[in-house]
Scaffold this active site. Structure first.
Site, mmCIF file in Angstrom:
data_model
loop_
_atom_site.group_PDB
_atom_site.id
_atom_site.type_symbol
_atom_site.label_atom_id
_atom_site.label_comp_id
_atom_site.label_asym_id
_atom_site.label_seq_id
_atom_site.Cartn_x
_atom_site.Cartn_y
_atom_site.Cartn_z
ATOM 1 N N CYS A 332 10.531 2.867 -13.248
ATOM 2 C CA CYS A 332 11.588 2.459 -12.325
ATOM 3 C C CYS A 332 12.552 1.475 -13.004
ATOM 4 C CB CYS A 332 10.977 1.887 -11.037
ATOM 5 S SG CYS A 332 12.138 1.826 -9.660
ATOM 6 N N HIS A 437 6.831 5.774 -9.227
ATOM 7 C CA HIS A 437 5.746 4.802 -9.084
ATOM 8 C C HIS A 437 4.434 5.548 -8.869
ATOM 9 C CE1 HIS A 437 8.113 1.142 -9.012
ATOM 10 N NE2 HIS A 437 8.943 1.691 -8.139
#
Length: 506
Positions: A332, A437
Protein backbone atom coordinates in the site's frame (compact mmCIF):
# COMPACT_ATOMS: atom_id res chain seq x y z
CA UNK A 1 -30.07 -5.19 25.66
CA UNK A 2 -28.49 -8.35 27.02
CA UNK A 3 -24.75 -7.84 27.23
CA UNK A 4 -21.81 -6.58 29.24
CA UNK A 5 -19.32 -3.74 28.89
CA UNK A 6 -15.61 -4.19 29.59
CA UNK A 7 -14.08 -0.95 30.82
CA UNK A 8 -10.55 -0.37 32.09
CA UNK A 9 -8.72 1.74 34.60
CA UNK A 10 -6.39 2.87 31.78
CA UNK A 11 -5.39 2.17 28.18
CA UNK A 12 -3.80 -1.18 27.36
CA UNK A 13 -5.06 -3.01 30.46
CA UNK A 14 -6.29 -5.80 28.17
CA UNK A 15 -9.86 -4.83 27.30
CA UNK A 16 -9.62 -5.91 23.65
CA UNK A 17 -8.16 -9.29 24.56
CA UNK A 18 -10.80 -9.95 27.21
CA UNK A 19 -13.62 -9.03 24.81
CA UNK A 20 -12.09 -11.38 22.23
CA UNK A 21 -11.96 -14.19 24.79
CA UNK A 22 -15.55 -13.60 25.93
CA UNK A 23 -16.80 -13.60 22.33
CA UNK A 24 -15.21 -16.99 21.67
CA UNK A 25 -16.46 -18.36 25.03
CA UNK A 26 -20.05 -17.38 24.21
CA UNK A 27 -19.75 -18.62 20.63
CA UNK A 28 -18.41 -21.99 21.78
CA UNK A 29 -21.56 -22.40 23.88
CA UNK A 30 -23.76 -21.75 20.88
CA UNK A 31 -24.73 -18.19 21.84
CA UNK A 32 -25.12 -15.72 19.00
CA UNK A 33 -22.72 -13.02 20.20
CA UNK A 34 -21.35 -9.79 18.73
CA UNK A 35 -18.55 -7.42 19.78
CA UNK A 36 -19.08 -3.67 19.90
CA UNK A 37 -16.91 -0.61 20.34
CA UNK A 38 -18.57 2.73 19.76
CA UNK A 39 -15.45 4.66 18.79
CA UNK A 40 -12.01 3.43 17.93
CA UNK A 41 -8.80 5.39 17.38
CA UNK A 42 -6.48 3.25 15.31
CA UNK A 43 -4.75 3.06 11.95
CA UNK A 44 -4.93 -0.74 12.10
CA UNK A 45 -8.22 -1.28 10.34
CA UNK A 46 -10.34 -4.12 8.97
CA UNK A 47 -12.43 -4.20 5.80
CA UNK A 48 -15.80 -5.95 6.03
CA UNK A 49 -17.27 -8.14 3.30
CA UNK A 50 -19.25 -5.06 2.23
CA UNK A 51 -16.03 -3.10 1.65
CA UNK A 52 -16.48 -0.94 4.75
CA UNK A 53 -13.75 0.04 7.18
CA UNK A 54 -13.85 -0.65 10.93
CA UNK A 55 -11.28 -1.01 13.70
CA UNK A 56 -9.14 -4.12 13.37
CA UNK A 57 -9.87 -5.16 16.96
CA UNK A 58 -13.60 -5.45 16.27
CA UNK A 59 -12.91 -7.43 13.10
CA UNK A 60 -10.79 -9.85 15.13
CA UNK A 61 -13.46 -10.04 17.84
CA UNK A 62 -16.09 -10.83 15.20
CA UNK A 63 -13.89 -13.69 13.98
CA UNK A 64 -13.66 -14.94 17.57
CA UNK A 65 -17.45 -14.65 17.82
CA UNK A 66 -17.75 -16.77 14.64
CA UNK A 67 -19.72 -14.09 12.82
CA UNK A 68 -19.14 -11.62 9.99
CA UNK A 69 -17.83 -8.20 10.97
CA UNK A 70 -20.13 -5.25 10.20
CA UNK A 71 -19.98 -1.49 10.62
CA UNK A 72 -22.51 -1.77 13.47
CA UNK A 73 -19.76 -3.33 15.59
CA UNK A 74 -17.62 -0.18 15.30
CA UNK A 75 -19.65 2.73 13.92
CA UNK A 76 -16.96 5.38 14.50
CA UNK A 77 -13.29 4.93 13.60
CA UNK A 78 -10.75 7.72 14.03
CA UNK A 79 -7.55 7.31 12.01
CA UNK A 80 -4.75 9.69 13.13
CA UNK A 81 -3.14 11.59 10.27
CA UNK A 82 -0.94 13.77 12.46
CA UNK A 83 -0.53 14.66 16.12
CA UNK A 84 -3.44 17.11 15.77
CA UNK A 85 -5.87 15.65 13.22
CA UNK A 86 -7.71 12.40 12.54
CA UNK A 87 -9.76 11.12 9.65
CA UNK A 88 -13.31 10.33 10.78
CA UNK A 89 -14.69 7.05 9.39
CA UNK A 90 -18.44 6.91 10.01
CA UNK A 91 -20.26 3.61 9.42
CA UNK A 92 -17.36 2.35 7.36
CA UNK A 93 -16.82 5.41 5.15
CA UNK A 94 -14.39 8.30 5.55
CA UNK A 95 -16.39 11.52 5.92
CA UNK A 96 -14.00 14.27 7.04
CA UNK A 97 -10.77 15.13 8.84
CA UNK A 98 -11.03 16.98 12.15
CA UNK A 99 -8.82 18.22 14.95
CA UNK A 100 -9.43 16.88 18.43
CA UNK A 101 -11.17 20.11 19.38
CA UNK A 102 -13.22 20.17 16.18
CA UNK A 103 -14.35 16.60 16.68
CA UNK A 104 -15.33 17.19 20.30
CA UNK A 105 -17.21 20.40 19.52
CA UNK A 106 -19.06 19.37 16.35
CA UNK A 107 -19.49 15.62 16.34
CA UNK A 108 -20.97 14.67 19.73
CA UNK A 109 -24.70 14.63 18.92
CA UNK A 110 -24.14 12.88 15.60
CA UNK A 111 -21.97 10.35 17.43
CA UNK A 112 -24.62 9.61 20.04
CA UNK A 113 -27.24 9.06 17.33
CA UNK A 114 -25.13 6.68 15.26
CA UNK A 115 -24.08 4.72 18.37
CA UNK A 116 -27.72 4.38 19.36
CA UNK A 117 -28.60 3.08 15.88
CA UNK A 118 -25.71 0.60 15.93
CA UNK A 119 -26.75 -0.79 19.30
CA UNK A 120 -30.32 -1.23 18.07
CA UNK A 121 -29.10 -3.23 15.07
CA UNK A 122 -26.97 -5.52 17.23
CA UNK A 123 -29.73 -5.93 19.81
CA UNK A 124 -32.10 -7.13 17.07
CA UNK A 125 -29.61 -9.56 15.53
CA UNK A 126 -27.70 -11.07 18.46
CA UNK A 127 -28.41 -12.74 21.79
CA UNK A 128 -25.52 -11.08 23.65
CA UNK A 129 -23.32 -8.06 22.89
CA UNK A 130 -19.87 -7.73 24.46
CA UNK A 131 -18.94 -4.04 24.51
CA UNK A 132 -15.43 -2.63 24.80
CA UNK A 133 -14.67 0.72 26.39
CA UNK A 134 -11.67 2.95 25.71
CA UNK A 135 -9.00 4.31 28.01
CA UNK A 136 -10.49 5.17 31.39
CA UNK A 137 -14.13 6.03 32.21
CA UNK A 138 -13.04 8.82 34.57
CA UNK A 139 -11.14 11.25 32.35
CA UNK A 140 -12.75 14.19 34.10
CA UNK A 141 -11.80 16.77 31.45
CA UNK A 142 -13.53 14.77 28.69
CA UNK A 143 -16.33 13.08 30.55
CA UNK A 144 -19.14 15.50 29.74
CA UNK A 145 -18.95 14.63 26.03
CA UNK A 146 -17.48 11.13 25.99
CA UNK A 147 -18.75 8.52 23.53
CA UNK A 148 -16.83 5.44 24.61
CA UNK A 149 -17.45 4.43 28.23
CA UNK A 150 -20.27 5.10 30.69
CA UNK A 151 -22.35 6.97 28.11
CA UNK A 152 -22.35 3.84 25.97
CA UNK A 153 -23.13 1.60 28.95
CA UNK A 154 -26.07 3.90 29.67
CA UNK A 155 -27.31 3.81 26.05
CA UNK A 156 -27.10 0.02 25.94
CA UNK A 157 -28.19 -0.33 29.57
CA UNK A 158 -25.72 -3.11 30.36
CA UNK A 159 -23.63 -3.91 33.45
CA UNK A 160 -19.96 -2.96 33.50
CA UNK A 161 -16.93 -5.05 34.43
CA UNK A 162 -13.90 -2.97 35.38
CA UNK A 163 -10.45 -4.30 34.40
CA UNK A 164 -7.07 -3.31 35.86
CA UNK A 165 -3.57 -4.32 34.80
CA UNK A 166 -1.59 -5.65 37.77
CA UNK A 167 1.60 -5.91 35.71
CA UNK A 168 2.03 -2.14 35.62
CA UNK A 169 1.62 -1.81 39.41
CA UNK A 170 -0.65 0.35 41.55
CA UNK A 171 -3.66 -1.86 41.06
CA UNK A 172 -5.44 -1.03 44.32
CA UNK A 173 -5.12 2.71 43.77
CA UNK A 174 -6.23 2.44 40.14
CA UNK A 175 -9.27 0.31 41.01
CA UNK A 176 -10.41 2.32 44.02
CA UNK A 177 -9.56 5.65 42.39
CA UNK A 178 -11.59 4.83 39.29
CA UNK A 179 -14.61 3.73 41.32
CA UNK A 180 -14.42 6.81 43.55
CA UNK A 181 -14.42 9.15 40.54
CA UNK A 182 -17.57 7.57 39.07
CA UNK A 183 -20.94 9.07 39.90
CA UNK A 184 -23.23 7.12 42.21
CA UNK A 185 -25.35 5.89 39.29
CA UNK A 186 -22.30 4.91 37.26
CA UNK A 187 -20.80 3.03 40.19
CA UNK A 188 -24.02 1.00 40.60
CA UNK A 189 -23.53 -0.22 37.05
CA UNK A 190 -20.14 -1.78 37.88
CA UNK A 191 -21.02 -5.38 38.75
CA UNK A 192 -17.63 -7.06 38.59
CA UNK A 193 -13.87 -6.56 38.72
CA UNK A 194 -11.14 -8.35 36.75
CA UNK A 195 -7.44 -8.32 37.53
CA UNK A 196 -5.46 -8.84 34.33
CA UNK A 197 -1.85 -9.74 33.40
CA UNK A 198 -1.03 -11.53 36.66
CA UNK A 199 2.35 -13.25 36.99
CA UNK A 200 3.51 -15.59 39.73
CA UNK A 201 1.81 -17.37 42.64
CA UNK A 202 -1.88 -16.50 42.85
CA UNK A 203 -2.03 -17.57 46.51
CA UNK A 204 0.05 -14.51 47.35
CA UNK A 205 -2.74 -12.29 46.02
CA UNK A 206 -5.68 -13.89 47.82
CA UNK A 207 -5.62 -11.24 50.54
CA UNK A 208 -5.69 -8.58 47.82
CA UNK A 209 -8.82 -10.10 46.27
CA UNK A 210 -10.54 -10.21 49.66
CA UNK A 211 -9.57 -6.60 50.41
CA UNK A 212 -10.93 -5.37 47.06
CA UNK A 213 -14.23 -7.16 47.52
CA UNK A 214 -14.67 -5.90 51.09
CA UNK A 215 -13.64 -2.35 50.18
CA UNK A 216 -15.83 -2.07 47.07
CA UNK A 217 -18.66 -4.54 47.66
CA UNK A 218 -18.07 -5.76 44.08
CA UNK A 219 -17.02 -9.35 43.29
CA UNK A 220 -13.67 -10.05 41.68
CA UNK A 221 -14.71 -12.19 38.73
CA UNK A 222 -11.22 -13.37 37.94
CA UNK A 223 -7.47 -12.92 38.02
CA UNK A 224 -6.29 -13.53 34.46
CA UNK A 225 -2.69 -14.54 33.74
CA UNK A 226 -0.19 -12.57 31.69
CA UNK A 227 -0.21 -14.16 28.24
CA UNK A 228 3.07 -13.76 26.37
CA UNK A 229 2.80 -13.01 22.63
CA UNK A 230 -0.83 -14.07 22.42
CA UNK A 231 -0.98 -13.04 18.75
CA UNK A 232 -4.33 -11.26 19.01
CA UNK A 233 -4.18 -7.83 17.39
CA UNK A 234 -4.31 -4.74 19.56
CA UNK A 235 -5.37 -1.32 18.38
CA UNK A 236 -4.16 1.72 20.33
CA UNK A 237 -0.69 3.26 20.56
CA UNK A 238 0.29 1.32 23.67
CA UNK A 239 -0.90 -1.97 22.22
CA UNK A 240 1.00 -1.13 19.04
CA UNK A 241 4.28 -0.95 20.93
CA UNK A 242 3.60 -4.40 22.38
CA UNK A 243 2.55 -5.86 19.02
CA UNK A 244 5.55 -4.47 17.14
CA UNK A 245 8.43 -6.38 18.63
CA UNK A 246 11.39 -8.15 17.12
CA UNK A 247 10.84 -11.88 16.61
CA UNK A 248 14.40 -13.16 16.47
CA UNK A 249 14.16 -16.92 16.19
CA UNK A 250 15.21 -18.16 12.77
CA UNK A 251 17.60 -18.14 9.85
CA UNK A 252 15.49 -15.94 7.57
CA UNK A 253 16.01 -12.29 8.54
CA UNK A 254 13.17 -9.98 7.48
CA UNK A 255 13.39 -6.25 8.14
CA UNK A 256 10.14 -4.28 8.39
CA UNK A 257 10.60 -0.53 8.11
CA UNK A 258 8.93 1.20 11.06
CA UNK A 259 6.90 4.25 9.95
CA UNK A 260 5.63 6.96 12.33
CA UNK A 261 2.13 6.74 10.81
CA UNK A 262 2.18 3.00 10.17
CA UNK A 263 -1.18 1.42 9.41
CA UNK A 264 -2.38 -2.18 9.14
CA UNK A 265 0.69 -3.62 10.81
CA UNK A 266 -1.29 -6.87 11.07
CA UNK A 267 -0.02 -7.51 7.51
CA UNK A 268 3.16 -8.81 9.18
CA UNK A 269 1.42 -11.04 11.74
CA UNK A 270 1.61 -14.38 9.82
CA UNK A 271 5.41 -14.46 10.01
CA UNK A 272 5.05 -15.19 13.74
CA UNK A 273 3.89 -18.70 12.74
CA UNK A 274 7.02 -19.40 10.68
CA UNK A 275 9.60 -21.15 12.87
CA UNK A 276 12.66 -20.13 10.82
CA UNK A 277 11.71 -16.47 10.28
CA UNK A 278 12.99 -13.52 12.30
CA UNK A 279 11.24 -10.16 11.99
CA UNK A 280 13.10 -6.98 12.91
CA UNK A 281 11.36 -3.59 13.02
CA UNK A 282 13.92 -0.99 11.96
CA UNK A 283 13.71 2.70 12.85
CA UNK A 284 17.31 3.80 12.25
CA UNK A 285 20.03 2.98 9.68
CA UNK A 286 22.23 1.53 12.43
CA UNK A 287 19.63 -1.25 12.91
CA UNK A 288 19.36 -2.23 9.23
CA UNK A 289 22.10 -4.88 9.05
CA UNK A 290 22.10 -7.41 6.21
CA UNK A 291 18.54 -8.71 5.92
CA UNK A 292 17.27 -11.36 3.52
CA UNK A 293 14.22 -9.23 2.68
CA UNK A 294 12.73 -5.82 3.42
CA UNK A 295 9.04 -4.97 3.79
CA UNK A 296 7.75 -1.40 3.73
CA UNK A 297 4.27 -1.50 5.31
CA UNK A 298 1.21 0.69 4.90
CA UNK A 299 0.90 4.19 6.30
CA UNK A 300 -1.79 6.77 6.95
CA UNK A 301 0.47 9.47 5.49
CA UNK A 302 2.75 8.24 2.73
CA UNK A 303 4.43 11.57 2.03
CA UNK A 304 5.14 12.38 5.67
CA UNK A 305 6.53 8.91 6.33
CA UNK A 306 8.65 8.93 3.18
CA UNK A 307 10.02 12.31 4.24
CA UNK A 308 10.88 10.72 7.59
CA UNK A 309 12.81 7.90 5.87
CA UNK A 310 14.73 10.50 3.90
CA UNK A 311 15.44 12.56 7.01
CA UNK A 312 16.97 9.59 8.87
CA UNK A 313 18.59 8.35 5.60
CA UNK A 314 16.97 4.94 5.68
CA UNK A 315 15.97 5.57 2.06
CA UNK A 316 19.63 5.32 1.00
CA UNK A 317 20.06 1.93 2.64
CA UNK A 318 16.85 0.60 1.11
CA UNK A 319 17.90 1.67 -2.41
CA UNK A 320 21.39 0.22 -1.93
CA UNK A 321 19.87 -3.04 -0.68
CA UNK A 322 17.71 -3.38 -3.81
CA UNK A 323 20.59 -2.42 -6.14
CA UNK A 324 22.61 -5.25 -4.60
CA UNK A 325 19.86 -7.75 -5.45
CA UNK A 326 17.85 -7.75 -2.23
CA UNK A 327 14.18 -8.73 -2.01
CA UNK A 328 11.70 -5.97 -1.19
CA UNK A 329 7.91 -5.79 -0.86
CA UNK A 330 6.00 -2.52 -0.61
CA UNK A 331 2.48 -2.78 0.79
CA UNK A 332 0.00 0.00 0.00
CA UNK A 333 1.82 3.15 1.17
CA UNK A 334 5.06 1.19 0.92
CA UNK A 335 4.20 0.41 -2.71
CA UNK A 336 3.66 4.11 -3.36
CA UNK A 337 7.05 4.92 -1.82
CA UNK A 338 8.82 2.52 -4.19
CA UNK A 339 7.76 4.65 -7.17
CA UNK A 340 9.39 7.63 -8.84
CA UNK A 341 7.09 10.43 -7.68
CA UNK A 342 4.11 11.02 -5.41
CA UNK A 343 1.64 13.87 -5.90
CA UNK A 344 -0.97 14.95 -3.36
CA UNK A 345 -3.10 17.05 -5.71
CA UNK A 346 -6.18 16.85 -3.49
CA UNK A 347 -4.36 17.32 -0.18
CA UNK A 348 -5.91 14.06 1.00
CA UNK A 349 -2.61 12.55 2.21
CA UNK A 350 -0.94 15.55 3.86
CA UNK A 351 -3.73 18.12 4.15
CA UNK A 352 -1.69 20.35 1.82
CA UNK A 353 -2.97 20.69 -1.74
CA UNK A 354 -0.41 19.95 -4.50
CA UNK A 355 2.22 18.47 -2.20
CA UNK A 356 4.92 16.50 -3.99
CA UNK A 357 7.84 14.24 -3.10
CA UNK A 358 10.31 12.08 -5.01
CA UNK A 359 9.93 8.38 -4.32
CA UNK A 360 12.59 5.72 -3.83
CA UNK A 361 12.71 5.25 -7.64
CA UNK A 362 12.79 1.47 -7.40
CA UNK A 363 9.60 0.98 -9.43
CA UNK A 364 8.81 3.05 -12.58
CA UNK A 365 5.50 4.41 -11.30
CA UNK A 366 3.81 7.62 -10.19
CA UNK A 367 1.16 7.92 -7.50
CA UNK A 368 -1.48 10.64 -7.33
CA UNK A 369 -3.74 10.99 -4.28
CA UNK A 370 -7.48 11.25 -4.89
CA UNK A 371 -10.17 12.92 -2.73
CA UNK A 372 -12.08 9.67 -2.11
CA UNK A 373 -10.76 6.54 -0.45
CA UNK A 374 -11.12 3.09 -1.99
CA UNK A 375 -11.97 0.30 0.47
CA UNK A 376 -12.78 -3.12 -0.93
CA UNK A 377 -12.18 -6.81 -0.32
CA UNK A 378 -10.57 -8.37 -3.40
CA UNK A 379 -9.77 -11.77 -4.88
CA UNK A 380 -7.51 -12.70 -7.72
CA UNK A 381 -4.53 -14.75 -8.85
CA UNK A 382 -0.96 -14.20 -9.96
CA UNK A 383 -0.73 -12.29 -13.22
CA UNK A 384 0.35 -14.50 -16.15
CA UNK A 385 3.44 -12.32 -16.67
CA UNK A 386 4.83 -13.39 -13.28
CA UNK A 387 5.20 -17.03 -14.39
CA UNK A 388 3.93 -18.08 -10.98
CA UNK A 389 1.17 -20.64 -10.36
CA UNK A 390 -1.67 -18.85 -12.10
CA UNK A 391 -4.65 -20.59 -10.50
CA UNK A 392 -3.63 -19.97 -6.92
CA UNK A 393 -6.22 -17.77 -5.20
CA UNK A 394 -5.00 -14.56 -3.57
CA UNK A 395 -7.33 -12.69 -1.21
CA UNK A 396 -7.01 -9.46 0.74
CA UNK A 397 -8.35 -5.95 0.92
CA UNK A 398 -7.48 -2.48 -0.30
CA UNK A 399 -7.66 0.78 1.65
CA UNK A 400 -6.02 3.66 -0.18
CA UNK A 401 -6.44 7.16 -1.54
CA UNK A 402 -3.62 6.90 -4.07
CA UNK A 403 -3.79 5.82 -7.69
CA UNK A 404 -0.51 4.35 -8.94
CA UNK A 405 0.28 4.28 -12.66
CA UNK A 406 3.31 2.51 -14.17
CA UNK A 407 5.40 4.88 -16.29
CA UNK A 408 7.67 2.22 -17.79
CA UNK A 409 7.03 -1.34 -18.88
CA UNK A 410 3.93 -2.70 -17.14
CA UNK A 411 4.83 -5.63 -14.88
CA UNK A 412 1.62 -6.35 -12.92
CA UNK A 413 1.74 -8.67 -9.92
CA UNK A 414 -1.90 -9.79 -9.70
CA UNK A 415 -4.91 -10.20 -11.92
CA UNK A 416 -7.96 -9.43 -9.82
CA UNK A 417 -11.61 -10.23 -10.46
CA UNK A 418 -12.87 -8.29 -13.47
CA UNK A 419 -9.49 -8.69 -15.22
CA UNK A 420 -8.04 -5.78 -13.21
CA UNK A 421 -4.24 -5.69 -13.27
CA UNK A 422 -2.74 -4.79 -9.89
CA UNK A 423 0.66 -4.10 -8.40
CA UNK A 424 4.20 -4.54 -9.70
CA UNK A 425 6.40 -7.65 -9.96
CA UNK A 426 9.94 -7.86 -11.33
CA UNK A 427 13.37 -9.49 -10.89
CA UNK A 428 11.74 -12.89 -10.35
CA UNK A 429 9.81 -11.58 -7.39
CA UNK A 430 12.66 -9.70 -5.72
CA UNK A 431 10.73 -6.43 -6.25
CA UNK A 432 7.01 -6.45 -5.45
CA UNK A 433 4.60 -3.59 -4.89
CA UNK A 434 0.90 -4.01 -4.18
CA UNK A 435 -2.11 -2.30 -2.67
CA UNK A 436 -3.24 -5.66 -1.28
CA UNK A 437 -3.31 -5.73 2.50
CA UNK A 438 -3.07 -9.21 4.04
CA UNK A 439 -0.99 -10.47 1.13
CA UNK A 440 1.08 -12.56 3.54
CA UNK A 441 -2.07 -13.99 5.14
CA UNK A 442 -2.35 -16.08 1.98
CA UNK A 443 -0.52 -19.12 3.31
CA UNK A 444 0.55 -20.67 -0.01
CA UNK A 445 1.80 -17.33 -1.33
CA UNK A 446 3.75 -16.62 1.87
CA UNK A 447 5.33 -20.07 1.68
CA UNK A 448 6.26 -19.58 -1.98
CA UNK A 449 7.83 -16.18 -1.29
CA UNK A 450 9.75 -17.46 1.74
CA UNK A 451 10.94 -20.55 -0.12
CA UNK A 452 12.42 -18.31 -2.80
CA UNK A 453 14.42 -16.56 -0.08
CA UNK A 454 15.34 -19.91 1.50
CA UNK A 455 16.63 -21.23 -1.83
CA UNK A 456 18.73 -18.13 -2.48
CA UNK A 457 20.11 -18.35 1.03
CA UNK A 458 20.88 -22.04 0.68
CA UNK A 459 18.70 -23.25 3.54
CA UNK A 460 16.01 -25.92 3.60
CA UNK A 461 12.67 -25.14 1.96
CA UNK A 462 9.61 -25.54 4.19
CA UNK A 463 6.10 -26.88 3.80
CA UNK A 464 3.11 -24.52 3.95
CA UNK A 465 2.19 -23.29 7.43
CA UNK A 466 -1.57 -22.75 7.58
CA UNK A 467 -1.63 -19.67 9.80
CA UNK A 468 -5.37 -19.15 9.51
CA UNK A 469 -6.01 -22.55 11.13
CA UNK A 470 -3.47 -21.78 13.83
CA UNK A 471 -5.21 -18.46 14.44
CA UNK A 472 -8.49 -20.26 15.12
CA UNK A 473 -6.60 -22.42 17.60
CA UNK A 474 -5.37 -19.25 19.29
CA UNK A 475 -8.93 -18.02 19.78
CA UNK A 476 -9.88 -21.33 21.38
CA UNK A 477 -6.75 -21.40 23.54
CA UNK A 478 -7.42 -17.84 24.69
CA UNK A 479 -11.02 -18.73 25.58
CA UNK A 480 -10.00 -21.90 27.43
CA UNK A 481 -7.24 -20.17 29.37
CA UNK A 482 -9.45 -17.22 30.29
CA UNK A 483 -12.32 -19.45 31.35
CA UNK A 484 -10.04 -21.34 33.76
CA UNK A 485 -9.32 -18.13 35.67
CA UNK A 486 -12.74 -16.48 35.38
CA UNK A 487 -15.96 -17.00 37.32
CA UNK A 488 -17.77 -17.61 34.05
CA UNK A 489 -21.05 -18.73 35.59
CA UNK A 490 -21.26 -15.64 37.80
CA UNK A 491 -20.54 -13.35 34.85
CA UNK A 492 -23.32 -14.97 32.82
CA UNK A 493 -25.64 -14.66 35.81
CA UNK A 494 -24.89 -10.93 36.07
CA UNK A 495 -25.67 -10.50 32.36
CA UNK A 496 -28.89 -12.54 32.58
CA UNK A 497 -30.22 -10.76 35.66
CA UNK A 498 -29.42 -7.29 34.33
CA UNK A 499 -30.80 -8.15 30.90
CA UNK A 500 -34.02 -9.54 32.39
CA UNK A 501 -34.80 -6.11 33.82
CA UNK A 502 -34.72 -4.42 30.40
CA UNK A 503 -34.45 -5.42 26.76
CA UNK A 504 -34.36 -1.94 25.31
CA UNK A 505 -31.79 0.54 24.07
CA UNK A 506 -32.13 3.86 25.77
Amino acid sequence: MKGVMIQGTASDVGKSLIVTALCRMFANEGTKVAPFKSQNMSNNSYVTIMGEEIGRAQGIQAEAAKTDATVWMNPILLKPRSDQQSEVVLLGKAVQTLSGRGYRDSFYEKGVNVIHSALEHLNNEFDVVVIEGAGSPVEVNLKDRELVNMKVAELADVPVVLVADIDRGGIFASMIGTLELLTTEERKRVQGLIINKFRGDLSLFEDGIQWLEEKTGIPVLGVLPYIEQHGIDGEDSLSLQNQIHNQVKGEIDIVVIYLPFISNYSDIEPFSFESDVSVRWVKHPSEFGKPDAVIIPGTKSTINDLQHLQDVQLDLLIKEFVTDGGSIVGLCGGYQMLGVEIFDEAGSDTGKVSSHIDGLKIIPAKTTFQPLKETVQVKGAYHPQTNLIKRRLIEGYEIHLGRTVHTGQSRPFLLLEGEKEEGYYSNEGKIIGTYLHHLFHNDEWRNEWLNGIRSRKGVERKEVVYANDLKEDRYDQLATQSKEHLNWELLKQIIEQWGAATNEIR
